[in-house]
Structures are given as C-alpha cells and as structure tokens.
Design a protein around this motif. Structure first.
Motif, mmCIF file in Angstrom:
data_model
loop_
_atom_site.group_PDB
_atom_site.id
_atom_site.type_symbol
_atom_site.label_atom_id
_atom_site.label_comp_id
_atom_site.label_asym_id
_atom_site.label_seq_id
_atom_site.Cartn_x
_atom_site.Cartn_y
_atom_site.Cartn_z
ATOM 1 N N GLY A 52 61.916 63.447 23.964
ATOM 2 C CA GLY A 52 62.829 64.582 23.965
ATOM 3 C C GLY A 52 62.679 65.438 22.724
ATOM 4 N N ALA A 53 62.539 64.789 21.556
ATOM 5 C CA ALA A 53 62.355 65.526 20.307
ATOM 6 C C ALA A 53 61.061 66.336 20.344
ATOM 7 N N PHE A 54 59.984 65.702 20.816
ATOM 8 C CA PHE A 54 58.698 66.399 20.924
ATOM 9 C C PHE A 54 58.842 67.656 21.777
ATOM 10 N N ASN A 55 59.532 67.538 22.905
ATOM 11 C CA ASN A 55 59.671 68.689 23.794
ATOM 12 C C ASN A 55 60.564 69.768 23.212
ATOM 13 N N PHE A 56 61.640 69.384 22.542
ATOM 14 C CA PHE A 56 62.475 70.399 21.901
ATOM 15 C C PHE A 56 61.676 71.168 20.845
ATOM 16 N N GLU A 57 60.870 70.458 20.075
ATOM 17 C CA GLU A 57 60.066 71.128 19.056
ATOM 18 C C GLU A 57 59.013 72.029 19.704
ATOM 19 N N ARG A 221 57.032 75.374 32.861
ATOM 20 C CA ARG A 221 55.626 75.714 32.578
ATOM 21 C C ARG A 221 55.118 74.982 31.341
ATOM 22 N N LEU A 222 55.917 74.979 30.286
ATOM 23 C CA LEU A 222 55.489 74.345 29.038
ATOM 24 C C LEU A 222 55.349 72.829 29.208
ATOM 25 N N LEU A 223 56.287 72.197 29.911
ATOM 26 C CA LEU A 223 56.208 70.758 30.135
ATOM 27 C C LEU A 223 55.004 70.407 31.009
ATOM 28 N N GLU A 225 52.182 72.067 31.294
ATOM 29 C CA GLU A 225 50.959 72.227 30.511
ATOM 30 C C GLU A 225 50.776 71.068 29.536
ATOM 31 N N GLN A 226 51.858 70.618 28.910
ATOM 32 C CA GLN A 226 51.759 69.498 27.969
ATOM 33 C C GLN A 226 51.390 68.212 28.698
ATOM 34 N N ALA A 227 51.996 67.986 29.854
ATOM 35 C CA ALA A 227 51.699 66.781 30.626
ATOM 36 C C ALA A 227 50.229 66.736 31.020
ATOM 37 N N ALA A 228 49.677 67.876 31.396
ATOM 38 C CA ALA A 228 48.286 67.919 31.846
ATOM 39 C C ALA A 228 47.325 67.477 30.748
ATOM 40 N N LYS A 229 47.699 67.697 29.488
ATOM 41 C CA LYS A 229 46.848 67.270 28.375
ATOM 42 C C LYS A 229 46.701 65.752 28.340
ATOM 43 N N ALA A 230 47.684 65.039 28.884
ATOM 44 C CA ALA A 230 47.637 63.572 28.929
ATOM 45 C C ALA A 230 47.233 63.064 30.303
ATOM 46 N N ASP A 231 46.735 63.974 31.150
ATOM 47 C CA ASP A 231 46.344 63.618 32.521
ATOM 48 C C ASP A 231 47.548 63.186 33.348
ATOM 49 N N LEU A 232 48.717 63.678 32.980
ATOM 50 C CA LEU A 232 49.937 63.429 33.737
ATOM 51 C C LEU A 232 50.251 64.631 34.613
ATOM 52 N N THR A 233 50.799 64.390 35.784
ATOM 53 C CA THR A 233 51.252 65.459 36.673
ATOM 54 C C THR A 233 52.764 65.568 36.569
ATOM 55 N N HIS A 234 53.240 66.744 36.226
ATOM 56 C CA HIS A 234 54.684 66.986 36.123
ATOM 57 C C HIS A 234 55.178 67.450 37.486
ATOM 58 N N GLU A 235 55.966 66.613 38.148
ATOM 59 C CA GLU A 235 56.357 66.887 39.523
ATOM 60 C C GLU A 235 57.661 67.669 39.632
ATOM 61 N N ASP A 236 58.672 67.259 38.901
ATOM 62 C CA ASP A 236 59.939 67.985 38.935
ATOM 63 C C ASP A 236 60.794 67.549 37.751
ATOM 64 N N GLY A 237 61.885 68.274 37.559
ATOM 65 C CA GLY A 237 62.791 67.955 36.448
ATOM 66 C C GLY A 237 63.996 68.868 36.455
ATOM 67 N N LYS A 238 64.721 68.840 35.362
ATOM 68 C CA LYS A 238 65.926 69.654 35.262
ATOM 69 C C LYS A 238 66.207 69.978 33.810
ATOM 70 N N ALA A 251 70.027 72.487 26.256
ATOM 71 C CA ALA A 251 70.854 71.438 25.657
ATOM 72 C C ALA A 251 70.490 70.083 26.260
ATOM 73 N N ASP A 252 71.355 69.105 26.027
ATOM 74 C CA ASP A 252 71.146 67.726 26.453
ATOM 75 C C ASP A 252 69.774 67.275 25.957
ATOM 76 N N VAL A 253 68.960 66.640 26.812
ATOM 77 C CA VAL A 253 67.604 66.219 26.468
ATOM 78 C C VAL A 253 66.691 66.708 27.577
ATOM 79 N N VAL A 254 65.474 67.082 27.226
ATOM 80 C CA VAL A 254 64.606 67.722 28.210
ATOM 81 C C VAL A 254 63.241 67.032 28.278
ATOM 82 N N GLY A 255 62.733 66.896 29.506
ATOM 83 C CA GLY A 255 61.360 66.491 29.709
ATOM 84 C C GLY A 255 61.030 65.056 29.393
ATOM 85 N N THR A 256 61.955 64.138 29.618
ATOM 86 C CA THR A 256 61.672 62.722 29.396
ATOM 87 C C THR A 256 61.410 62.034 30.727
#
Length: 355
Positions: A52-57, A221-223, A225-238, A251-256
């Motif tokens: 979460g911290a990585f994504n906020f930054e 979009r940002l999540l 792109e970041q996931a793709a760098k680790a060969d991860l597919t980002h399917e959905d989130g909130k 707010a809250d926590v994002v992209g975990t």
C-alpha cells in the motif's frame, strides 16, 4: 476500522482541517464480509502495508493526491497486535525505501466520517452529509474492472451491451476488456450494493462523480502498469476517497492483494485464493453466508451475520504457510525489492496451484 487493520487517531479532523493518525496492519484476514477469520497469516500485515505504501508513493509521484504521509519505522519492529497500537506512535515517519524492516504502520491524514443513520436497510445520506460538511470520507467504493471472469457479479447484474461490448450475452470464458469498466458501490451499508450513476452521485455529496471516475481510471492504469513489470496481471480493484478543500484524495489503502485481484500466469495472487479455497473446502459455511445475506434482504435487516447458522473452520497449517508465502513473494515481486524472506513468486504460485 476494519477487521484486518487497526485505526489510530492522533489528532481529530474538524470541519476545516484534516486530522492525523495511522493504520496498523494486523495478520488477520477476512473473506465473504465475515470479519476476522479463525487464523492469522504471518507477515500479511507487513505485506499489505508495504504494498500500500509503495502504491501511494507511486500515485503521489504521478500527481494523484492521497492521504498518505509515510510508514512508521520502528527499530523494535513492533507487532500490529502490540498493546501500544492504540497509543501515539513512537517511530519515525519515513518513505518505504527508508524503512529498516517491512512496516506494519502507515501514517495518514484523517477526514471526518459521520455516523450513517439507518432504519433497517434504509440509509440517511442527507444526515451523513449534513454532519460532514466539506471534509468527509466519500461513502462509496469505486470499482474498476479490466476483465470479467466467469464468476463475476457483473454477469448477473448487467448485459454486455450496457458496457458497449459486442456480445448479445456474456461468453463462457473470461472477457478481457479493452477499456476498464468503472462502477460505484456503497461503503457503509451492512450489505454492499452496486449503484446507478445517479444514486452514486447523490451518495457522493459535494464530490464530483465524474472526478471520482477519472481518479479511479488513473489509479487503475498506474497499478496495471506496475503489476506488468512483475509479470502480474491486474484484474480488478477499488479505491475509496476523501473530499477536502474542493479536492478528491485517494484514501484507505490502495492496490494490495486484499483490495485488488492480481494473477500470475492464470493463478490468483490475491485474497481471491483464500475465497476459492473456502468455497471448495467449506461449502456449507459459504452457502450459509449467502443464504443469510438473502434472508436479511427479505427481512429488511442490516445485520445479516446474526442470521448465519454456520461459522468458518480454521485452516490447515500448510494452507496458512502457502498463503503467507504468496503474500510475501507477491509483494517482493510487485515492489521490486526483497523485503521478505520468501520463495520466488513462481514457486509460491506453484504451491497454491496444487492445493
């Protein structure tokens, strides 16, 4: 504040100023809105805090406003379950890169969260916004989808044409979307429900629903792109957002791995793995949860859990270990740093796939 993280208030927000506080991440987990489950997943809290911290930054570096201030670096590396979790922090607030150990505490700005009055399943959002003024947590979750898997609720609630797709009905396999679908759901109702755009606009209060959607699309979009760098597919989130001084902030926590669904070569690397495992091994409890939610709707009762006659059983030790390794290895891969002593993501995923 939630079943998996504790909430520290150090300075209360006011109608004109943000407050100051922190999230303290525990090793608890929750599935199917149950709340705290019987087991803990070791280092899960540190994994979610780090990711979460990585994504906020990342968001801040791209000009997306957030409520994040940094992680709390503590040489004692105290546990989130430590009794001091309700007292003022005694560590230094730093960036994730400057943390000595994987953190479990995140410093944040606080906004007002008034009580949402209700009678049965009727909620009074006018009262919420009257109490909130122009400094409040927007009582919505903004959901984004990059694919529509077979079990997605979207298939039951909508038709492909509703999203500009060229299908008369939903295909049997996973539908990969060229453009993400953005939806709005309730945040503080006992049973979350998806909303029409007009309903969401009303519940959002002063905050612009169009701006909320734009922020969600940028975050997605940002999540992705970041996931793709680790060969991860980002399917959905909130995301969840606050409104302050005319500005929407994430707010809250994002992209975990709890808030979003990621996969690695077709295997889930998220809390979805635990959901699916419970469906396979504890179907009686899962069915009882679904029945209780339906009964609550019929009876106009907010507390569906009081109607559930089953409780979840603990996980076997090998499942707990596999879940720990998946969270830790996934975080290492996503942030591009060996924060945890963990197997490679490929090896961690192979274990989960065979369960």
């Amino acid at each position: 504040m939630t079943s998996v993280k504790e909430f520290r208030v150090e300075r209360e927000p006011t109608a004109t100023e943000l407050g100051r506080g922190a999230f303290v991440f525990t090793d608890d987990y929750s599935v199917f809105d149950w709340g705290k489950m019987p087991d803990e997943i070791p280092q899960k809290g540190a994994s979610l805090c780090s990711m979460g911290a990585f994504n906020f930054e990342l968001l801040e570096s791209e000009g997306v406003p957030t409520h994040y201030e940094g992680v709390v670096s503590d040489s004692e590396a105290r546990s989130a379950s430590d009794s001091r979790a309700v007292e003022p922090r005694d560590g230094e607030v730093v960036s994730l890169a400057d943390a000595d150990e994987p953190p479990t505490e995140m410093a944040i700005e606080l906004t007002q969260v008034p009580t949402l009055p209700h009678e049965g399943r009727e909620y009074d959002y006018e009262a919420y916004h009257t109490a909130a003024g122009d400094n409040y947590l927007i009582p919505l979750e903004v959901v984004f989808r990059n694919s529509v898997p077979v079990g997605s609720s979207l298939r039951h609630r909508t038709d492909p044409v509703d999203h500009g797709l060229d299908f008369e009905s939903w295909p049997e396999g996973v539908v990969q979307l060229e453009e993400p679908i953005v939806e709005f759901s309730t945040k503080y109702e006992e049973g979350d429900r998806y909303l029409s755009r007009s309903e969401a606009d009303h519940i959002a209060g002063t905050a612009s629903i169009d701006q909320l959607e734009n922020v969600a699309r940028t975050v997605n979009r940002l999540l992705t792109e970041q996931a793709a760098k680790a060969d991860l597919t980002h399917e959905d989130g909130k995301i969840e957002c606050l409104y302050f001084d005319g500005e929407i902030r994430v707010a809250d926590v994002v992209g975990t791995f709890d808030e979003n669904r990621f996969s690695f070569h077709g295997q889930q690397v998220s809390k979805e793995f635990l959901r699916q495992y419970h469906k396979r091994t504890q179907p009686e409890w899962v069915n009882a949860v679904n029945d209780a939610k339906e009964q609550a709707k019929v009876q106009d009762i907010a507390d569906w859990k009081s109607l559930c006659e089953e409780s979840p059983d603990p996980l076997d030790d090998d499942i707990v270990t596999a879940a720990r390794d998946l969270y830790a290895a996934g975080t290492n891969a996503y942030v591009g740093r060996e924060l945890f002593d963990a197997p490679s993501l490929e090896d961690a995923v192979a274990v989960v796939r065979d369960l």
